[in-house]
Design an enzyme around this catalytic site. Sequence first.
Site, PDB file in Angstrom:
ATOM      1  N   GLY A  12       0.808  -1.209   0.000  1.00 23.61           N
ATOM      2  CA  GLY A  12       0.000   0.000   0.000  1.00 23.61           C
ATOM      3  C   GLY A  12       0.844   1.264   0.000  1.00 23.61           C
ATOM      4  CD  GLU A  14       1.235   0.280  -3.314  1.00 24.74           C
ATOM      5  OE1 GLU A  14       1.310  -0.902  -2.966  1.00 24.74           O
ATOM      6  OE2 GLU A  14       0.182   0.952  -3.198  1.00 24.74           O
ATOM      7  CE  LYS A  16      -3.497   1.892  -4.038  1.00 21.07           C
ATOM      8  NZ  LYS A  16      -2.356   1.856  -3.101  1.00 21.07           N
ATOM      9  CE  LYS A  18       2.539  12.539  -9.274  1.00 20.20           C
ATOM     10  NZ  LYS A  18       3.966  12.702  -8.974  1.00 20.20           N
ATOM     11  CG  ASN A  38      -8.893  -0.309   5.144  1.00 17.63           C
ATOM     12  OD1 ASN A  38      -9.609   0.116   4.243  1.00 17.63           O
ATOM     13  ND2 ASN A  38      -8.481  -1.554   5.182  1.00 17.63           N
ATOM     14  N   GLY A  40      -6.079   5.361   2.153  1.00 18.54           N
ATOM     15  CA  GLY A  40      -5.955   6.804   2.052  1.00 18.54           C
ATOM     16  C   GLY A  40      -5.235   7.174   0.775  1.00 18.54           C
ATOM     17  CB  THR A  42      -2.138  11.551  -0.503  1.00 15.72           C
ATOM     18  OG1 THR A  42      -2.367  10.973   0.784  1.00 15.72           O
ATOM     19  CG2 THR A  42      -1.744  13.008  -0.349  1.00 15.72           C
ATOM     20  CD  GLN A 224      -6.667  -1.767   1.988  1.00 10.95           C
ATOM     21  OE1 GLN A 224      -7.302  -2.272   1.092  1.00 10.95           O
ATOM     22  NE2 GLN A 224      -7.141  -1.695   3.211  1.00 10.95           N
ATOM     23  NE  ARG A 303      -1.035   2.489  11.732  1.00 13.04           N
ATOM     24  CZ  ARG A 303      -1.438   1.221  11.591  1.00 13.04           C
ATOM     25  NH1 ARG A 303      -1.274   0.370  12.572  1.00 13.04           N
ATOM     26  NH2 ARG A 303      -1.985   0.821  10.458  1.00 13.04           N
ATOM     27  NE  ARG A 305       2.612   5.600   4.201  1.00 12.03           N
ATOM     28  CZ  ARG A 305       2.358   6.669   3.473  1.00 12.03           C
ATOM     29  NH1 ARG A 305       3.356   7.317   2.895  1.00 12.03           N
ATOM     30  NH2 ARG A 305       1.132   7.109   3.315  1.00 12.03           N
ATOM     31  CB  VAL A 413      10.503  13.371 -10.844  1.00 12.45           C
ATOM     32  CG1 VAL A 413      11.097  12.243 -11.660  1.00 12.45           C
ATOM     33  CG2 VAL A 413       9.654  14.292 -11.716  1.00 12.45           C
TER      34      VAL A 413
END
Length: 440
Positions: A12, A14, A16, A18, A38, A40, A42, A224, A303, A305, A413
């Site tokens: 999870g 990674e 996705k 964006k 659960n 998220g 971004t 995830q 939390r 990572r 990038v």
Amino acid sequence: MAVDLLLGLQWGDEGKGKIVDVLTSNYNIIARFQGGPNAGHTLVFNGMKHVLHTIPSGIFHENAKNLVGNGVVIDPVIFKKELDKLDSQGVDYKKSLIISRKAHLILPTHRLLDAASEASKGKAKIGSTLKGIGPTYMDKTGRNGIRVGDLEMEKWKQKYRNLANKHQSMISFYDVDLQYDLEELESEFFEAVKILKSLEFIDSEEYLHQAEKANKSVLAEGAQGSLLDIDFGTYPFVTSSNTTAAGACTGLGISPGSVQEVFGIFKAYTTRVGSGPFPTELFDENGKTMASVGCEFGATTGRPRRCGWLDLVALRYACQVNGVTQLMMMKADVLSGFKTLKICTSYNYKGEVIEHLPYNIESENVEPIYTEFEGWSEDLTAMEKDSSLPISLINYIEFLENELKIPIKIVSVGPDPVSYTHLRAHETEADLVCRLLLEK
């Protein structure tokens, strides 16, 4: 109907959201097919950060329909908070957001069950987000769940009461001191349900069938990562749904034959939130640097990572399970400044060198074997032309493509949607050409 899938290939986080935002203009429908709050996703654009938990990542695009599929579990309270944020940003979601009647609802008592179960495990806890996801999927498979379509039925509140009472009895079996005010939780829940009922509920499998007849294009969005899949992940430290390509079929009601491209998203390194095995995890300054530069904190839980070198063994496995056709590598910019980079290319598994993911990758069974690469020092986020790409990054990409036999089409990038490079299709490594896209 053309259905393309977009999946995470690690544990999870990674990036996705964006990529979905970048690709949305190419599709008529963006569909979430599993998971719940659960997750998220971004998105960063126009200098603002947006975090979505249940709503599909295409919601900021006016011309896209956003479908919450039957495989998703919905917490009305969290869903309402997402809608409130969209309202504050002037997003007219009512005309673009649709919800499957077969999606299951997360009740307040599901969250309480989750908290009680996790607390009772002590040191053996799995790292649950405590959002009630697991108990909700348990009720789904146990044929006790409440679905979105039930909200249209006259006696849905009685069905709710019966299930909530059952959950309270179950909570009492756990030997934990769990303090809660169910009346207060239910007040918030029922208020949120009113907002949920103001949205359009659909029979999503029929909707997608009609979309197929109308030659609409669909991007199926997973939550995830593949290594958290209930069947193919690092069990029991996994989520409660199928995060792999197969989950898109069951989570949306589409046929396998409808699927065309499978976009696999991965970071240039590896991260993991919560408990579970992580062969390439770093506990030194390199790991701390990755976490700091990459802002590695969970979008849902906050939390920190865990960070480590790229695990090619696990990545190869995820590509195979999903049938990935195109790869997209995120956060290449985070690795700028490392003099030497490492990729785990095989495992020493119980004294034997292997290149496939074994049944158990706990540290007592697995020792990563690394290949080293020269790093790069250039600030990738400042690139404005092709010649800015460092040769060390090209070598890193070429190695991965050669090992995985899958083209890496996008390299991120930077956090903004415009901050990514496109790798045009090529037949040999010598033909690799990078082109910075300055527009979505």
